[in-house]
Design a protein around this motif. Structure first.
Motif, PDB file in Angstrom:
ATOM      1  N   LYS A  63      -6.212 -21.159   2.796  1.00  0.00           N
ATOM      2  CA  LYS A  63      -6.903 -20.708   1.686  1.00  0.00           C
ATOM      3  C   LYS A  63      -8.045 -19.723   2.287  1.00  0.00           C
ATOM      4  O   LYS A  63      -8.276 -18.551   1.432  1.00  0.00           O
ATOM      5  N   THR A  64      -8.452 -19.733   3.383  1.00  0.00           N
ATOM      6  CA  THR A  64      -9.239 -18.612   3.811  1.00  0.00           C
ATOM      7  C   THR A  64      -8.551 -17.408   4.115  1.00  0.00           C
ATOM      8  O   THR A  64      -9.144 -16.658   3.917  1.00  0.00           O
ATOM      9  N   VAL A  65      -7.258 -17.525   4.721  1.00  0.00           N
ATOM     10  CA  VAL A  65      -6.539 -16.236   4.671  1.00  0.00           C
ATOM     11  C   VAL A  65      -6.268 -15.728   3.217  1.00  0.00           C
ATOM     12  O   VAL A  65      -6.353 -14.487   3.214  1.00  0.00           O
ATOM     13  N   LEU A  66      -5.851 -16.457   2.278  1.00  0.00           N
ATOM     14  CA  LEU A  66      -5.461 -15.954   1.056  1.00  0.00           C
ATOM     15  C   LEU A  66      -6.554 -15.188   0.579  1.00  0.00           C
ATOM     16  O   LEU A  66      -6.510 -14.202  -0.077  1.00  0.00           O
ATOM     17  N   ALA A  67      -7.852 -16.014   0.644  1.00  0.00           N
ATOM     18  CA  ALA A  67      -9.116 -15.535   0.032  1.00  0.00           C
ATOM     19  C   ALA A  67      -9.419 -14.138   0.550  1.00  0.00           C
ATOM     20  O   ALA A  67      -9.796 -13.031  -0.325  1.00  0.00           O
ATOM     21  N   THR A  68      -9.184 -13.904   1.836  1.00  0.00           N
ATOM     22  CA  THR A  68      -9.698 -12.700   2.730  1.00  0.00           C
ATOM     23  C   THR A  68      -8.550 -11.758   2.033  1.00  0.00           C
ATOM     24  O   THR A  68      -9.076 -10.474   2.088  1.00  0.00           O
ATOM     25  N   GLY A  69      -7.223 -12.064   1.874  1.00  0.00           N
ATOM     26  CA  GLY A  69      -6.306 -10.992   1.198  1.00  0.00           C
ATOM     27  C   GLY A  69      -6.755 -10.468  -0.122  1.00  0.00           C
ATOM     28  O   GLY A  69      -6.439  -9.612  -0.378  1.00  0.00           O
ATOM     29  N   VAL A  70      -7.309 -11.559  -1.038  1.00  0.00           N
ATOM     30  CA  VAL A  70      -7.922 -11.285  -2.206  1.00  0.00           C
ATOM     31  C   VAL A  70      -8.906 -10.068  -2.272  1.00  0.00           C
ATOM     32  O   VAL A  70      -9.135  -9.362  -3.134  1.00  0.00           O
ATOM     33  N   LEU A  71      -9.784 -10.468  -1.428  1.00  0.00           N
ATOM     34  CA  LEU A  71     -10.875  -9.574  -0.908  1.00  0.00           C
ATOM     35  C   LEU A  71     -10.565  -8.215  -0.612  1.00  0.00           C
ATOM     36  O   LEU A  71     -11.219  -7.171  -0.898  1.00  0.00           O
ATOM     37  N   ARG A  72      -9.385  -8.107  -0.019  1.00  0.00           N
ATOM     38  CA  ARG A  72      -8.707  -6.754   0.295  1.00  0.00           C
ATOM     39  C   ARG A  72      -8.287  -5.869  -1.088  1.00  0.00           C
ATOM     40  O   ARG A  72      -8.570  -4.948  -1.256  1.00  0.00           O
ATOM     41  N   LEU A  73      -7.907  -6.735  -2.053  1.00  0.00           N
ATOM     42  CA  LEU A  73      -7.702  -6.071  -3.244  1.00  0.00           C
ATOM     43  C   LEU A  73      -9.101  -5.824  -4.065  1.00  0.00           C
ATOM     44  O   LEU A  73      -9.036  -4.759  -4.690  1.00  0.00           O
ATOM     45  N   VAL A  74      -9.947  -6.577  -3.892  1.00  0.00           N
ATOM     46  CA  VAL A  74     -11.143  -6.278  -4.682  1.00  0.00           C
ATOM     47  C   VAL A  74     -11.824  -5.187  -3.838  1.00  0.00           C
ATOM     48  O   VAL A  74     -12.295  -4.160  -4.504  1.00  0.00           O
ATOM     49  N   THR A  75     -11.598  -4.806  -2.448  1.00  0.00           N
ATOM     50  CA  THR A  75     -12.173  -3.727  -1.930  1.00  0.00           C
ATOM     51  C   THR A  75     -11.320  -2.530  -2.348  1.00  0.00           C
ATOM     52  O   THR A  75     -12.057  -1.464  -2.683  1.00  0.00           O
ATOM     53  N   LEU A  76     -10.067  -2.681  -2.478  1.00  0.00           N
ATOM     54  CA  LEU A  76      -9.511  -1.574  -2.901  1.00  0.00           C
ATOM     55  C   LEU A  76      -9.624  -1.198  -4.467  1.00  0.00           C
ATOM     56  O   LEU A  76      -9.029   0.146  -4.972  1.00  0.00           O
ATOM     57  N   GLY A  77     -10.272  -1.971  -5.336  1.00  0.00           N
ATOM     58  CA  GLY A  77     -10.878  -1.720  -6.555  1.00  0.00           C
ATOM     59  C   GLY A  77      -9.549  -2.211  -7.466  1.00  0.00           C
ATOM     60  O   GLY A  77      -9.817  -1.854  -8.822  1.00  0.00           O
ATOM     61  N   HIS A  78      -8.576  -2.973  -7.099  1.00  0.00           N
ATOM     62  CA  HIS A  78      -7.682  -3.341  -7.988  1.00  0.00           C
ATOM     63  C   HIS A  78      -8.008  -4.864  -8.573  1.00  0.00           C
ATOM     64  O   HIS A  78      -7.460  -5.036  -9.652  1.00  0.00           O
ATOM     65  N   MET A 134      -0.597 -16.055  -7.869  1.00  0.00           N
ATOM     66  CA  MET A 134      -0.195 -15.343  -8.999  1.00  0.00           C
ATOM     67  C   MET A 134      -0.770 -14.221  -9.326  1.00  0.00           C
ATOM     68  O   MET A 134      -0.423 -13.079  -9.747  1.00  0.00           O
ATOM     69  N   VAL A 135      -2.023 -14.242  -9.196  1.00  0.00           N
ATOM     70  CA  VAL A 135      -3.043 -12.963  -9.425  1.00  0.00           C
ATOM     71  C   VAL A 135      -2.627 -11.894  -8.556  1.00  0.00           C
ATOM     72  O   VAL A 135      -2.378 -10.720  -8.626  1.00  0.00           O
ATOM     73  N   VAL A 136      -2.491 -12.365  -7.136  1.00  0.00           N
ATOM     74  CA  VAL A 136      -1.990 -11.318  -6.071  1.00  0.00           C
ATOM     75  C   VAL A 136      -0.581 -10.558  -6.657  1.00  0.00           C
ATOM     76  O   VAL A 136      -0.352  -9.324  -6.628  1.00  0.00           O
ATOM     77  N   GLU A 137       0.411 -11.186  -7.220  1.00  0.00           N
ATOM     78  CA  GLU A 137       1.473 -10.980  -7.714  1.00  0.00           C
ATOM     79  C   GLU A 137       1.443 -10.178  -8.979  1.00  0.00           C
ATOM     80  O   GLU A 137       2.285  -8.929  -8.829  1.00  0.00           O
ATOM     81  N   ALA A 138       0.695 -10.201  -9.776  1.00  0.00           N
ATOM     82  CA  ALA A 138       0.313  -9.619 -11.021  1.00  0.00           C
ATOM     83  C   ALA A 138      -0.170  -8.318 -10.762  1.00  0.00           C
ATOM     84  O   ALA A 138       0.056  -7.261 -11.403  1.00  0.00           O
ATOM     85  N   VAL A 139      -1.200  -8.271  -9.484  1.00  0.00           N
ATOM     86  CA  VAL A 139      -1.512  -6.902  -9.455  1.00  0.00           C
ATOM     87  C   VAL A 139      -0.973  -5.906  -8.490  1.00  0.00           C
ATOM     88  O   VAL A 139      -0.908  -4.809  -8.731  1.00  0.00           O
ATOM     89  N   THR A 140      -0.088  -6.456  -7.689  1.00  0.00           N
ATOM     90  CA  THR A 140       0.626  -5.829  -6.714  1.00  0.00           C
ATOM     91  C   THR A 140       2.252  -5.429  -7.263  1.00  0.00           C
ATOM     92  O   THR A 140       2.734  -4.483  -6.622  1.00  0.00           O
ATOM     93  N   GLU A 144       3.584 -13.307  -0.889  1.00  0.00           N
ATOM     94  CA  GLU A 144       3.998 -13.600   0.508  1.00  0.00           C
ATOM     95  C   GLU A 144       4.161 -12.100   1.093  1.00  0.00           C
ATOM     96  O   GLU A 144       3.681 -11.781   2.083  1.00  0.00           O
ATOM     97  N   ALA A 145       5.076 -11.268   0.208  1.00  0.00           N
ATOM     98  CA  ALA A 145       5.499  -9.849   0.883  1.00  0.00           C
ATOM     99  C   ALA A 145       4.444  -9.081   1.112  1.00  0.00           C
ATOM    100  O   ALA A 145       4.389  -8.474   2.120  1.00  0.00           O
ATOM    101  N   TRP A 146       3.546  -8.947   0.062  1.00  0.00           N
ATOM    102  CA  TRP A 146       2.372  -8.157   0.093  1.00  0.00           C
ATOM    103  C   TRP A 146       1.431  -8.512   0.937  1.00  0.00           C
ATOM    104  O   TRP A 146       0.845  -7.621   1.816  1.00  0.00           O
ATOM    105  N   LEU A 147       1.156  -9.635   0.983  1.00  0.00           N
ATOM    106  CA  LEU A 147       0.147 -10.070   1.879  1.00  0.00           C
ATOM    107  C   LEU A 147       0.480 -10.121   3.338  1.00  0.00           C
ATOM    108  O   LEU A 147      -0.305  -9.418   4.300  1.00  0.00           O
ATOM    109  N   ASP A 148       2.013 -10.438   3.826  1.00  0.00           N
ATOM    110  CA  ASP A 148       2.308 -10.139   4.952  1.00  0.00           C
ATOM    111  C   ASP A 148       2.367  -8.543   5.497  1.00  0.00           C
ATOM    112  O   ASP A 148       2.044  -8.199   6.658  1.00  0.00           O
ATOM    113  N   ARG A 149       2.845  -7.772   4.494  1.00  0.00           N
ATOM    114  CA  ARG A 149       2.579  -6.347   4.793  1.00  0.00           C
ATOM    115  C   ARG A 149       1.371  -5.613   4.833  1.00  0.00           C
ATOM    116  O   ARG A 149       1.033  -4.942   5.632  1.00  0.00           O
ATOM    117  N   ALA A 150       0.627  -5.874   3.885  1.00  0.00           N
ATOM    118  CA  ALA A 150      -0.616  -4.934   3.660  1.00  0.00           C
ATOM    119  C   ALA A 150      -1.857  -5.552   3.907  1.00  0.00           C
ATOM    120  O   ALA A 150      -2.888  -5.046   4.215  1.00  0.00           O
TER     121      ALA A 150
END
Length: 594
Positions: A76-91, A181-187, A192-198
């Motif tokens: 959850k810590t890693v996933l939450a940080t990945g979501v914060l990346r999307l927040v930083t990008l403005g998505h 699901m939020v990550v998938e909807a935005v990206t 898994e694929a987006w977080l691993d790559r980006a």
């Protein structure tokens, strides 16, 4: 030459420390009956990784520092940080309503007009959502690419909020599955694929993945340490419905890289990657009623303030079948540790392992806050029940066994509970209390329009009338006495007589309760506990038939006279009242897969 001597001196002072940690850890693993562990220690001077014990008890392979491991909810810590990346990008925005991101997910929110469910609430576990049902966690049905929506709800049912979003903490794996699901909807990609790559690749976490990795079968990873149970038996990783909340494969070195980043300024190679103000907010809850009342410990954006072993850090624990893990950051000192144990035990003391790493970090101890006189502490006495409780499926049971009795004593407040050891709370003033073995405020008592409540940062409790609690236990006691009588007298009559038609119906129904046991205990893995198996279907059938059998007994034996028939009727009625309560609570028929 001078540089070489300095390096050798540093090596000479560092290696013994590493060896000492490894020795202590190996001894602790043996003492706790655990299989193996990998860990990382982060200091301003660098990173040290280590390992002890076995990677696989079946083969006897030793654990190495470069073994990959799983870590359960530290994901959850890693996933939450990945979501914060999307927040930083403005998505995304933390205050964005979930309905704007996932419009097809049905949410039953009675407070939607004033308290819409927002992205921040999912990250902070303040959504009011249930944690998970048995079928979401204990199931052999999911595969590696099962759509996340299939792990959220069944039969088109809406997700029900049990409390206004943002007000109270209640841990929810369902909430973090929604974040996947939020990550998938935005990206537009699998999360898994987006977080691993980006996300993971820019951080240099090349030994880590959100994708499914296991130790057996096609594509097996020989570097992934095997999971183990209490008895030392092995368990390979399996897919989960709620995988965004707990599926992550990593190494100790990679988790050290993450820890260094989380304690940094959010930059990678001089380029902003995650806004530093977002990183500084992780673990620092401000929005809940408990936080507004002054409680410093809480959960926010994937981390929780944790006061243990005389130090205070930002941490996240995790467990998944075969593993237990802990990540703790101490940003003021630039230090951190990560540990993953490849054994999931119900009796071991995992904090003993954490304590070894905390000592190795040489963290400065925190001076416990001084107590303050609190002549009004008696006002907080009473009986408190979890609200909202973590697992809605078992709210009735929690109302009986997780209820806390608060008593005023000369030194403060004494908390007693069936599920935990007694705790002594020392007053700090303004409704704040410090648990005796902690250094900062650990509990806060509050009074508002909803009544009197308290929070320990990880669970909220509401004061309830004492009569309601004792009436609940009176119902249980009467029901158990009734069942006991019907079983004993039924067996006696079955062997010695005299028999009646009604008596034969009731004893048959009671004996049928034992039918599912062989199928549930020996006929299936507990990992399929939430599936509709022979054992679970039988359990639902026999528990559903029991009240019908007792009603039939009352009707068939209505003309029998004498003391024993009247005792039978009284026992049947006592049992039926409890079965009615269980039915209202959704526990009868007892349907594990529901």
């Amino acid at each position: 030459m001078r540089l070489l001597l300095c390096f050798l001196l540093l090596l000479a002072t560092t290696l013994p420390a590493r060896a000492e940690v490894a020795g202590e850890m190996a001894a602790a693993l043996r003492e706790q009956g655990l299989t193996g562990a990998v860990w990382a220690l982060v200091t301003p001077e660098g990173v040290a990784t280590g390992a002890a014990g076995l990677a696989d008890a079946g083969t006897g392979a030793a654990m190495r520092p470069d073994h990959r491991v799983q870590m359960g909810s530290v994901t959850k810590t890693v996933l939450a940080t990945g979501v914060l990346r999307l927040v930083t990008l403005g998505h995304l925005s933390l205050d964005q309503p979930l309905a704007d991101i996932l419009p097809t997910v049905a949410i039953d929110n009675p407070w939607a007009a004033t308290h819409p469910l927002r992205l921040r609430h999912l990250l902070d576990h303040t959504s009011g959502l249930d944690d998970a049902r048995l079928w979401q966690v204990f199931s052999r049905r999911p595969v590696a690419d099962t759509p996340l929506m299939q792990g959220i709800a069944r039969d088109g049912q809406a997700l029900r909020l049990r409390w206004p979003p943002g007000q109270r903490f209640s841990y929810s794996n369902t909430g973090y599955t929604l974040l996947g699901m939020v990550v998938e909807a935005v990206t537009g990609e699998r999360y898994e694929a987006w977080l691993d790559r980006a996300f993971l690749t820019p951080l240099g976490m090349r030994d880590s993945t959100f994708g499914f990795v296991t130790q057996t079968g096609p594509g097996a990873d020989p570097r992934l340490a095997m999971g183990h149970f209490d008895d030392g038996s092995t368990q390979a990783a399996i897919p989960w419905f709620t995988r965004p909340a707990g599926q992550f494969t990593t190494s100790a070195a990679d988790m050290a890289r993450l820890a260094q980043f989380l304690m940094g300024d959010g930059m990678i190679d001089g380029v902003p990657f995650i806004a530093s103000d977002l990183l500084r907010t992780m673990g620092r809850q401000t929005g809940t009623a408990a936080a507004r009342a002054g409680l410093p410990i809480g959960y926010a954006l994937g981390l929780q303030i944790r006061d243990r072993h005389g130090v205070v850090g930002l941490c996240h624990s995790g467990n998944i079948v075969g593993y237990r893990a802990m990540l703790c950051l101490y940003p003021d000192q630039g230090k951190a540790f990560f540990i993953s144990v490849n054994a999931d035990s119900e009796t071991a003391s995992y904090p003993a392992l954490d304590a070894i790493l905390i000592r190795a970090l040489s963290l400065p101890p925190v001076t416990p806050l001084p107590t303050a006189a609190d002549p009004e502490r008696a006002k907080w006495q009473g009986i408190y029940t979890p609200l909202p409780n973590r697992f809605d499926q078992f709210a009735y049971l929690d109302g009986l066994t997780a209820t806390v009795m608060v008593m005023a004593v000369p030194d403060g407040l004494l908390l007693t509970n069936m599920q935990r050891p007694d705790r002594m709370l020392l007053p700090l003033g303004n409704g704040l209390f410090r648990q005796q073995d902690r250094t900062i405020a650990s509990h806060v008592f509050m009074e508002d329009a909803d009544g009197v409540s308290f929070s320990d940062g990880g669970q909220s409790y509401q004061r309830v009338p004492a009569w309601r609690f004792w009436l609940g236990w009176l119902s249980v006691g009467a029901g158990l006495l009734g069942l006991g009588w019907l079983l004993l007298i039924g067996l006696w009559r079955l062997v010695l007589g005299p028999r009646s038609l009604g008596g034969m119906v009731s004893i048959s129904a009671l004996l049928a309760l034992m039918l599912p046991a062989p199928f549930l205990i020996w006929g299936q893995s507990f990992l399929a506990l939430g599936d509709a198996t022979v054992g679970s279907v039988l359990l639902a059938v026999v528990t559903g038939l029991l009240p019908i059998a007792l009603l039939a007994t009352l009707f068939l034996d209505r003309r029998r006279t004498g003391l024993l028939p009247w005792l039978d009727r009284l026992a049947s009625l006592a049992t039926l009242q409890w079965l009615t309560v269980l039915a209202v609570a959704g526990l009868l028929p007892f349907r594990l897969w529901g």
